[in-house]
Design an enzyme around this catalytic site. Structure first.
Site, mmCIF file in Angstrom:
data_model
loop_
_atom_site.group_PDB
_atom_site.id
_atom_site.type_symbol
_atom_site.label_atom_id
_atom_site.label_comp_id
_atom_site.label_asym_id
_atom_site.label_seq_id
_atom_site.Cartn_x
_atom_site.Cartn_y
_atom_site.Cartn_z
ATOM 1 N N ASP A 1 -68.526 82.830 -52.923
ATOM 2 C CA ASP A 1 -68.218 82.643 -54.336
ATOM 3 C C ASP A 1 -68.999 81.447 -54.888
ATOM 4 O OD1 ASP A 1 -66.554 83.133 -56.736
ATOM 5 O OD2 ASP A 1 -65.738 81.155 -56.249
ATOM 6 N N GLU B 1 -73.020 84.733 -54.479
ATOM 7 C CA GLU B 1 -72.888 84.972 -55.916
ATOM 8 C C GLU B 1 -73.925 84.118 -56.651
ATOM 9 O OE1 GLU B 1 -69.506 85.066 -59.424
ATOM 10 O OE2 GLU B 1 -69.351 83.546 -57.852
#
Length: 625
Positions: free
Chosen positions: A337, A374
């Site tokens: 993330d 990401e």
């Protein structure tokens, strides 16, 4: 519009060797005879930042193409190269030239001028993503909203949460967006694996399973336990074992940029400025304030300059990264993330160093694991394969496809921009955007980058696009290079105007909540994806980008796939696709995928729209030297 032009990509049709410093790799180029006669061709490589030229020779002709081949010394870990093509002055639209002209072919396309090295093709020594990802279909699960097992009924609602029934409307904004609690759990996911298998899913990607004080769990309070609300550690063990028994992989979601404010590390850090954990974060001098993700105080930012953090998170025997990849959990990889922000703060930028550290640890435990980062915007510079092997990004696929298939009246969150929705663009703009924002990827990175219609952080495609658009976009996701992505609920046509609103509980036994049942269509697309050598290891060549029409071909020695996508009814001149006579005949047969009515003659394809159409064609033969 695209006419036939010289072509090269990083697939095995065009590249042999490479990946070892000091060795030569073979590079091939196809030049269409209808384009013009190439007099000479060179491979221009960049070696120790200095251009070098290796001349190519013709190795054969066939099906209207002339094949050229050259070799290049692989000097640097990332070897940049392009083709320089000399053409007689009277050919290929060079009326300004008295003598020969020179064309440059790089990963962004063909240019009649010199170009930046940034867009050059790449051969690298980076460890490519595992072979099992090449034709994979990834299914993203937001655990709280996916499925509830019977065990969930016995678990009390936590004090931070607002209890919701499975059919309670999701709030897209307001104080409760992170507090609505539906009680989905990991045993619920295990119980639905048969449905995912029937859909053609290969990878189950779970958003965070760590305990937190929100329904999204990106605010972890520890990285060493599965949230009891999801069933605890044993529920994850059971899920992975059941998935592996079906040939599926399971990936987790890890926040390397921040922890939650209630994380055990942060609580010790706040309480004791002299603690080891205090160095894990960015505190001010008097220890009264700290850096956090976008100023959200519940998400304190990690300081990767701390060697102790690196050991706890990555390098230690029972580090966060390692713990879940080892028995008894045996995860198959991580999606990181906010990978683009990890290790970055102002003048500090150790992002690639951290990414490489994580990759080295992961592959040391499981050399066939997958690591994705990401990178919400332009991912080309950040994702080079030496850290994240592929990207979860929206720039090169999701955003331009939304703009092409978008409903002009849709009012949705367009990736945080001030625009009320995606502005409508034509197919040529889609292609230009896609090429521009994927040109810095090596071919292995491109194949491992996620092609998402939408995710848990975006509006739903069904709320963005014209009727029929999501299935057209799904076809592109499945058949373009990259990892096909299905966000749980796409197969039911679920809607949502932003990320929070899109996190809708799945209507397993509620037909009234199914907007559009696309399960059979997704299964058919996945079957074509899994059965095609052209998708798994083939090349990619664009044929047309004209207003309402996008067309490309995936090519391999054994077969090719022609993909034509239209956002409105269209007539496509067959001659404009540049196919061989044998392949023109193949268009008279039924497509292996069609989402609307089609009529084909040897002159034209008449296609209903919006629609997507796929034909199997003959393979591509590379001439023997």
């Amino acid at each position: 519009m695209i006419s036939l032009t010289p072509h090269h990509d990083g697939s095995a049709l065009y590249v042999t060797g490479g990946g070892t410093l000091g060795e030569r790799c073979t590079l091939r180029l196809r030049v269409p005879q209808s384009w013009g006669k190439a007099e000479r061709i060179w491979v221009r490589s960049v070696q120790d930042a200095e251009p070098r030229y290796d001349e190519a020779t013709v190795i054969g002709e066939g099906d209207g193409w002339v094949w050229w081949e050259a070799s290049m010394l692989h000097v640097n870990p990332v070897a940049l190269y392009r083709f320089v093509i000399q053409v007689a002055g009277n050919e290929v639209g060079n009326s300004e030239q008295d003598g020969p002209s020179y064309w440059h072919l790089n990963n962004a396309g063909l240019h009649n001028r010199d170009t930046s090295d940034y867009n050059d093709f790449r051969v690298t020594t980076a460890k490519a993503a595992p072979a099992w990802s090449h034709d994979a279909v990834m299914y993203q699960v937001f655990p709280d909203r996916f499925a509830r097992s019977s065990k969930a009924d016995a678990r009390p609602t936590p004090d931070w949460a607002v209890a919701c029934d499975w059919d309670t409307p999701v709030q897209g904004s307001g104080p409760d967006v992170g507090r609505q609690f539906y009680g989905g759990d990991l045993d619920g996911v295990t119980g639905k694996l048969d449905e995912l298998e029937a859909l053609g899913v290969d990878i189950v990607y779970l958003t965070p399973f760590f305990p937190g004080r929100s329904n999204h769990r990106y605010d972890a309070s520890t990285f060493h336990a599965v949230d009891p609300l999801l069933g605890g550690d044993q529920a994850l063990i059971n899920l992975v074992e059941a998935a592996h028994a079906r040939g599926m992989k399971v990936m987790g979601d890890l926040t390397s940029n921040h922890t939650g404010g209630a994380h055990e590390w942060f609580k010790r850090a706040q309480a004791d400025p002299s603690s080891v954990e205090a160095g894990y974060y960015y505190f001010n001098e008097d220890h009264t304030a700290y850096e956090s993700w976008w100023g959200v105080q519940s998400l304190p930012k990690l300081n990767w300059g701390s060697e102790a953090l690196r050991e706890a998170f990555v390098t230690g025997e029972d580090s966060v990264v390692a713990h879940w990849l080892k028995p008894p959990f045996n995860l198959d990889g991580w999606r990181i993330d906010v990978g683009n922000m990890t290790g970055r703060l102002g003048a500090v930028n150790i992002n690639k160093e951290v990414a490489a550290l994580i990759q080295d640890r992961i592959l040391g435990i499981n050399p066939y694991a997958l690591l994705l980062g990401e990178e919400t915007s332009d991912a080309g510079a950040g994702v080079d394969g030496f850290g994240w092997q592929g990207a979860m990004t929206y720039s090169n696929f999701t955003r331009p496809i939304w703009q092409w298939l978008g409903n002009p009246s849709a009012r949705v969150d367009f990736f945080g921009t001030p625009l009320p929705g995606p502005p409508k663009v034509s197919a040529d703009v889609v292609l230009a955007t896609h090429k521009d924002l994927s040109s810095a990827f090596s071919w292995p990175v491109r194949k491992a980058t996620m092609n998402a219609l939408n995710t848990h952080d975006t509006a739903r495609a069904a709320s963005v696009m014209i009727a029929g658009g999501p299935l057209v976009a799904a076809t592109l996701s499945m058949l373009l290079p990259g990892i096909a992505v299905v966000f749980a609920g796409d197969e039911y046509g679920l809607e949502g105007w932003n990320g929070e609103d899109s996190r809708t509980p799945i209507p397993w036994d509620e037909p009234a909540r199914v907007v559009t049942d696309l399960r059979a269509a997704y299964a058919a697309l996945a079957a074509v994806r899994h059965s095609s050598a052209a998708v798994a290891d083939g090349g990619m060549r664009w044929l047309m980008a004209d207003g309402d029409v996008l067309a490309f071909v995936r090519e391999s020695p054994t077969e090719s796939l022609l993909v034509v996508a239209v956002r409105a009814a269209a007539e496509v001149p067959v001659a404009d696709l540049g196919l061989s006579s044998e392949d023109v005949q193949a268009l008279q047969g039924p497509p292996v995928i069609r989402t609307g009515e089609v009529a084909a003659t040897e002159q034209r394809l008449h296609l209903a729209g919006p629609g997507a159409y796929v034909w199997r064609l003959s393979g591509v033969t590379v001439p023997a030297v």
